[in-house]
Structure formats: structure tokens, C-alpha cells
Design a protein around this motif. Sequence first.
Motif, PDB file in Angstrom:
ATOM      1  N   VAL A  70     -37.806  35.060   8.257  1.00  0.00           N
ATOM      2  CA  VAL A  70     -36.380  35.195   7.980  1.00  0.00           C
ATOM      3  C   VAL A  70     -36.158  36.542   7.294  1.00  0.00           C
ATOM      4  CG1 VAL A  70     -34.399  34.219   6.778  1.00  0.00           C
ATOM      5  CG2 VAL A  70     -36.132  32.701   7.734  1.00  0.00           C
ATOM      6  N   ASP A  71     -35.206  37.308   7.794  1.00  0.00           N
ATOM      7  CA  ASP A  71     -34.998  38.659   7.292  1.00  0.00           C
ATOM      8  C   ASP A  71     -33.529  38.927   7.023  1.00  0.00           C
ATOM      9  OD1 ASP A  71     -36.654  41.010   6.934  1.00  0.00           O
ATOM     10  OD2 ASP A  71     -37.621  40.369   8.801  1.00  0.00           O
ATOM     11  N   TYR A  72     -33.247  39.720   5.999  1.00  0.00           N
ATOM     12  CA  TYR A  72     -31.886  40.238   5.849  1.00  0.00           C
ATOM     13  C   TYR A  72     -31.637  41.212   6.986  1.00  0.00           C
ATOM     14  CZ  TYR A  72     -30.740  38.236   1.371  1.00  0.00           C
ATOM     15  OH  TYR A  72     -30.423  37.358   0.389  1.00  0.00           O
ATOM     16  N   ALA A  73     -30.537  41.063   7.689  1.00  0.00           N
ATOM     17  CA  ALA A  73     -30.267  41.917   8.851  1.00  0.00           C
ATOM     18  C   ALA A  73     -30.312  43.387   8.458  1.00  0.00           C
ATOM     19  CB  ALA A  73     -28.915  41.571   9.452  1.00  0.00           C
ATOM     20  N   SER A  74     -29.801  43.693   7.247  1.00  0.00           N
ATOM     21  CA  SER A  74     -29.725  45.091   6.813  1.00  0.00           C
ATOM     22  C   SER A  74     -31.127  45.673   6.616  1.00  0.00           C
ATOM     23  CB  SER A  74     -28.923  45.188   5.522  1.00  0.00           C
ATOM     24  OG  SER A  74     -29.450  44.271   4.590  1.00  0.00           O
ATOM     25  N   GLU A  75     -32.096  44.816   6.271  1.00  0.00           N
ATOM     26  CA  GLU A  75     -33.460  45.318   6.086  1.00  0.00           C
ATOM     27  C   GLU A  75     -34.226  45.330   7.404  1.00  0.00           C
ATOM     28  OE1 GLU A  75     -35.215  43.158   2.860  1.00  0.00           O
ATOM     29  OE2 GLU A  75     -33.608  43.813   1.509  1.00  0.00           O
ATOM     30  N   PHE A  76     -33.981  44.290   8.205  1.00  0.00           N
ATOM     31  CA  PHE A  76     -34.657  44.164   9.502  1.00  0.00           C
ATOM     32  C   PHE A  76     -34.396  45.404  10.359  1.00  0.00           C
ATOM     33  CE2 PHE A  76     -34.725  42.798  13.942  1.00  0.00           C
ATOM     34  CZ  PHE A  76     -35.902  42.060  14.017  1.00  0.00           C
ATOM     35  N   ARG A  77     -33.167  45.895  10.264  1.00  0.00           N
ATOM     36  CA  ARG A  77     -32.768  47.038  11.093  1.00  0.00           C
ATOM     37  C   ARG A  77     -33.611  48.272  10.830  1.00  0.00           C
ATOM     38  NH1 ARG A  77     -26.587  48.544  10.910  1.00  0.00           N
ATOM     39  NH2 ARG A  77     -27.245  50.044  12.488  1.00  0.00           N
ATOM     40  N   TYR A  78     -34.021  48.417   9.568  1.00  0.00           N
ATOM     41  CA  TYR A  78     -34.633  49.696   9.196  1.00  0.00           C
ATOM     42  C   TYR A  78     -36.131  49.601   8.918  1.00  0.00           C
ATOM     43  CZ  TYR A  78     -29.742  50.784   8.911  1.00  0.00           C
ATOM     44  OH  TYR A  78     -28.423  50.940   9.233  1.00  0.00           O
ATOM     45  N   ARG A  79     -36.746  48.453   9.258  1.00  0.00           N
ATOM     46  CA  ARG A  79     -38.195  48.397   9.028  1.00  0.00           C
ATOM     47  C   ARG A  79     -38.941  48.342  10.379  1.00  0.00           C
ATOM     48  NH1 ARG A  79     -40.786  43.477   9.381  1.00  0.00           N
ATOM     49  NH2 ARG A  79     -39.513  41.597   9.415  1.00  0.00           N
ATOM     50  N   ASP A  80     -40.252  48.513  10.319  1.00  0.00           N
ATOM     51  CA  ASP A  80     -41.034  48.469  11.558  1.00  0.00           C
ATOM     52  C   ASP A  80     -41.401  47.027  11.841  1.00  0.00           C
ATOM     53  OD1 ASP A  80     -41.028  51.194  11.972  1.00  0.00           O
ATOM     54  OD2 ASP A  80     -42.692  51.467  10.546  1.00  0.00           O
ATOM     55  N   ARG A  81     -40.677  46.420  12.733  1.00  0.00           N
ATOM     56  CA  ARG A  81     -41.004  45.024  13.022  1.00  0.00           C
ATOM     57  C   ARG A  81     -41.841  44.947  14.291  1.00  0.00           C
ATOM     58  NH1 ARG A  81     -35.179  46.751  13.501  1.00  0.00           N
ATOM     59  NH2 ARG A  81     -35.612  47.713  15.491  1.00  0.00           N
ATOM     60  N   ILE A  82     -42.572  43.830  14.427  1.00  0.00           N
ATOM     61  CA  ILE A  82     -43.482  43.701  15.577  1.00  0.00           C
ATOM     62  C   ILE A  82     -42.778  42.844  16.613  1.00  0.00           C
ATOM     63  CG2 ILE A  82     -45.738  42.862  16.312  1.00  0.00           C
ATOM     64  CD1 ILE A  82     -46.429  43.278  13.185  1.00  0.00           C
ATOM     65  N   ILE A  83     -42.418  43.467  17.722  1.00  0.00           N
ATOM     66  CA  ILE A  83     -41.628  42.767  18.729  1.00  0.00           C
ATOM     67  C   ILE A  83     -42.265  42.936  20.099  1.00  0.00           C
ATOM     68  CG2 ILE A  83     -39.431  42.883  20.013  1.00  0.00           C
ATOM     69  CD1 ILE A  83     -38.084  43.471  17.367  1.00  0.00           C
ATOM     70  N   ASP A  84     -42.421  41.832  20.824  1.00  0.00           N
ATOM     71  CA  ASP A  84     -42.805  41.943  22.234  1.00  0.00           C
ATOM     72  C   ASP A  84     -42.021  40.902  23.026  1.00  0.00           C
ATOM     73  OD1 ASP A  84     -44.052  39.504  21.899  1.00  0.00           O
ATOM     74  OD2 ASP A  84     -46.018  40.388  21.524  1.00  0.00           O
ATOM     75  N   ASP A  85     -42.391  40.693  24.307  1.00  0.00           N
ATOM     76  CA  ASP A  85     -41.569  39.796  25.127  1.00  0.00           C
ATOM     77  C   ASP A  85     -41.787  38.319  24.818  1.00  0.00           C
ATOM     78  OD1 ASP A  85     -44.043  39.532  26.181  1.00  0.00           O
ATOM     79  OD2 ASP A  85     -43.484  40.010  28.267  1.00  0.00           O
ATOM     80  N   ARG A  86     -42.674  38.038  23.862  1.00  0.00           N
ATOM     81  CA  ARG A  86     -42.798  36.631  23.439  1.00  0.00           C
ATOM     82  C   ARG A  86     -42.156  36.422  22.058  1.00  0.00           C
ATOM     83  NH1 ARG A  86     -48.464  34.120  24.490  1.00  0.00           N
ATOM     84  NH2 ARG A  86     -47.220  32.240  24.284  1.00  0.00           N
ATOM     85  N   THR A  87     -41.413  37.437  21.638  1.00  0.00           N
ATOM     86  CA  THR A  87     -40.698  37.326  20.360  1.00  0.00           C
ATOM     87  C   THR A  87     -39.241  36.955  20.654  1.00  0.00           C
ATOM     88  OG1 THR A  87     -42.016  39.183  19.583  1.00  0.00           O
ATOM     89  CG2 THR A  87     -40.105  38.566  18.236  1.00  0.00           C
ATOM     90  N   ALA A  88     -38.730  36.014  19.892  1.00  0.00           N
ATOM     91  CA  ALA A  88     -37.301  35.692  20.046  1.00  0.00           C
ATOM     92  C   ALA A  88     -36.581  36.032  18.755  1.00  0.00           C
ATOM     93  CB  ALA A  88     -37.110  34.221  20.366  1.00  0.00           C
ATOM     94  N   ILE A  89     -35.347  36.448  18.901  1.00  0.00           N
ATOM     95  CA  ILE A  89     -34.550  36.810  17.729  1.00  0.00           C
ATOM     96  C   ILE A  89     -33.335  35.893  17.681  1.00  0.00           C
ATOM     97  CG2 ILE A  89     -33.254  38.650  16.572  1.00  0.00           C
ATOM     98  CD1 ILE A  89     -36.023  39.568  17.054  1.00  0.00           C
ATOM     99  N   LEU A  90     -33.108  35.307  16.532  1.00  0.00           N
ATOM    100  CA  LEU A  90     -31.913  34.480  16.359  1.00  0.00           C
ATOM    101  C   LEU A  90     -31.069  35.125  15.264  1.00  0.00           C
ATOM    102  CD1 LEU A  90     -30.352  31.732  16.683  1.00  0.00           C
ATOM    103  CD2 LEU A  90     -31.889  30.820  14.953  1.00  0.00           C
ATOM    104  N   GLY A  91     -29.863  35.517  15.605  1.00  0.00           N
ATOM    105  CA  GLY A  91     -28.963  36.086  14.599  1.00  0.00           C
ATOM    106  C   GLY A  91     -27.971  35.025  14.174  1.00  0.00           C
ATOM    107  N   ILE A  92     -27.778  34.869  12.887  1.00  0.00           N
ATOM    108  CA  ILE A  92     -26.782  33.891  12.416  1.00  0.00           C
ATOM    109  C   ILE A  92     -25.679  34.647  11.685  1.00  0.00           C
ATOM    110  CG2 ILE A  92     -26.360  31.809  11.061  1.00  0.00           C
ATOM    111  CD1 ILE A  92     -29.251  31.134  11.149  1.00  0.00           C
ATOM    112  N   SER A  93     -24.452  34.342  12.055  1.00  0.00           N
ATOM    113  CA  SER A  93     -23.341  34.971  11.357  1.00  0.00           C
ATOM    114  C   SER A  93     -22.175  33.996  11.308  1.00  0.00           C
ATOM    115  CB  SER A  93     -22.946  36.242  12.109  1.00  0.00           C
ATOM    116  OG  SER A  93     -21.598  36.519  11.892  1.00  0.00           O
ATOM    117  N   GLN A  94     -21.492  33.952  10.203  1.00  0.00           N
ATOM    118  CA  GLN A  94     -20.370  33.012  10.088  1.00  0.00           C
ATOM    119  C   GLN A  94     -19.202  33.434  10.959  1.00  0.00           C
ATOM    120  OE1 GLN A  94     -19.530  32.819   5.958  1.00  0.00           O
ATOM    121  NE2 GLN A  94     -21.461  31.859   5.490  1.00  0.00           N
ATOM    122  N   SER A  95     -19.067  34.721  11.178  1.00  0.00           N
ATOM    123  CA  SER A  95     -17.894  35.194  11.903  1.00  0.00           C
ATOM    124  C   SER A  95     -18.254  35.770  13.265  1.00  0.00           C
ATOM    125  CB  SER A  95     -17.206  36.287  11.103  1.00  0.00           C
ATOM    126  OG  SER A  95     -18.113  37.356  10.930  1.00  0.00           O
TER     127      SER A  95
END
Length: 368
Positions: free
Chosen positions: A319-344
Amino acid sequence: MCGIIGYVGKRNAVPVLLYGLQRLEYRGYDSAGIAVIENSGNKIVVEKQVGKIKDLQEHMWGKKIEGHTAIGHTRWATHGTPTIENAHPHTSQRGTISIVHNGIIENYLELKEKLIKKGYKFRSETDTEVIAHLFEDLYTGDLLETAFKVAEKLDGAYAVGVVSTYEPDRIIAIKKGSPLIIGLGKDENFIASDIPAVLEYTKDFIALEDGEIALVTKDRVEVYNPEGKKLEKKPFHVTWDVSVAEKAGYKHFMQKEIHEQPRTVGDTITGFSSSKDEKLFEMLKDINRLYIIACGTSYHAALVGKFWIERFAKIPVEVDYASEFRYRDRIIDDRTAILGISQSGETADTRFALLDAKKEGAKAMERL
Ligand code: GLU
């Protein structure tokens, strides 16, 4: 799941419905509409609008629509975008039966295919429209009897209100999984998804239970169990006024929201378990890592999500703060899924983090 109201009685149903729909506005919705059996009895007039009830009122300004039997709806789209075509009520091909529906029809694709083969033409993208055509297709000469036949074919959660030019003095109500009550008046009766919709007119109610089907005329209410046995339902009386009713008897909206959590969670899960999510299930089948990105309260909801997903799906969740996730080196490939949660749906960091992750090959699917 949004709002339903129906009226049968001596008054002109149009202002009663518009007022009742306004009382349901606190639930949030994207479009609204009414279907009125015009006094002549041989025509259903349907008026719909995207936006607020006041937009529907403005759209109807100057139109002289009068009738004593009518249904109305505020829609929270689950199948199809918020458009006039998708707004309820939906009407059968011959224009003889109109329905409003809260909830989701899980097997609508299968029913739709069969109806299309029989020559029915669909005008909306909703799951709801199948109910209108099914009523016409299965009509036996008796709307109540037909309702049992229709209910037998439907899977999912639904509260449905039905009117027809064949039997212009009645409303049929069907309840399974979504709330529906009957308001009892003198020379008039109501159906509604929530008490505030009709509290101006009555304080006496019958609550329908799952599987029950009701026939409502201006001086008669009959409730049946799914096997067609007539039930003796005990009415209840409320002492609330409209402002209290909107809080459903609770002292504060916050208290109400806390107590509503089981219903809200139920509604949400129903919304995500429909057949259109097959694509989503297919997409997620092979993932081995999930990032949930969110901000503020959504971040806390994400932490709860991590707990449950790891327990049941056995997939590692970060679980990541979106503002931090954007600017760090995350490990992503085609078996990674991203779920964004937002109230609005509009939190900029969450949106951009999702877009970036998608570009890097993560599986992402947008849902509002
Ligand atoms: N599933 C229906 C639709 O998308 C009903 C939505 C509602 O409960 O308002 O039109």
C-alpha cells in the motif's frame, strides 16, 4: 443502488413523484425520470433527464402531464453511462409496460440475448431493460401473475416498480436484495426505496422482505411470498419528520453512516460481482503482486484491503501513498496489478500514478 418511488391514488402523480425524488437526492444519483400512465389510460408518458431533479423539472416545465398511477427513479449507474437512454424508467417495446429498478441483474446478458433472438430491440446499455421486455414477453393478461414469472428468471439484487397500460390502476413491486417499502395512505398508496421519499404523505408502512411481490392499488395492498401465497403483513408507524427520516432515525448523519455500513458494503460488493466483471477476473488471474495506491482516508481503506486480500487471495499487497508511489522506483511487470482508490475519482496523484504504472506495463482497469 439508488431511489425508487411510485404513486397510485386520486391526486396527479407528477408533483408527488417529483417531490419524493427530491427527498431521495441525499443518496446521490446521476440521472432521474418518471413514467406516468396518462389519465386516458392508454399511454405511458416517460420523462427523463441526466443531472439533478431540478433539471428534470425544468425539462418538464410547461408540459401538461396528468395521471394517477406513476413510478419514478433516481439512477446510480452500474451498467452503462449516465445518459437519457440509460436513465430509468425503461419501457417495453410496445410501450405498454414501464419499470424502475434498483440493483443489478446478474444474468442480464443471457436474458438479453434470448430476447434479441425473439425480436426485442434494446434502447439502452442497462441491465434493467431486460426486465421491461421480459414483462411484455411473459405477460399472461395479469400483471401480478406475470411478475412471478419474471422474478423467476432474474438473478441478482433488485427492487422493481412496474406500471402498465394493460392495468392502469396498479403498481407491482418486487423485492430481492434491495430495499423496498409500501407507504399506506387514504385512497392512495406508494412504493419507495426509502421512507423519506413518501413521508410527506404517510407515516404508515409495510416493509417487503426478499422474494416478496406486492400488488398496490389506491385502496388495496396485497403482498405475496415467492410461491404465490398471500401474506398478512403487519404495517409499522414512524414518528419521524422528513429531516429525521433522512437520518433514518439516527441523531447524526455520522451515526447513520456507521450503522449503514453493512448495507453499503453489501451494495458495493454486489456492484463488483456482476457478470461484466468477468473481464476483470480474467485480467487478474495471473498476477503475483498488487500495489494499492491512495491518499488520505482512501489510504486507510487500502490498508484494510491489504489485510483481506493477503488473507484470502494470498497475493502480496503493497500500500502506497499515491504522491510517493509516483516518484519512487517501483518494480512493475505484466504480472503486477495496480489498484487506485479515490473517493472522488479525481485525486490527481492517484490518477497520474495509475497512468504511469499502466505505461510501465502494470495491469490497471478504471472503475468509478
Ligand atoms: N443497474 C441499473 C442501472 O445501471 C440500476 C442502477 C441503480 O440501482 O440505480 O441502470
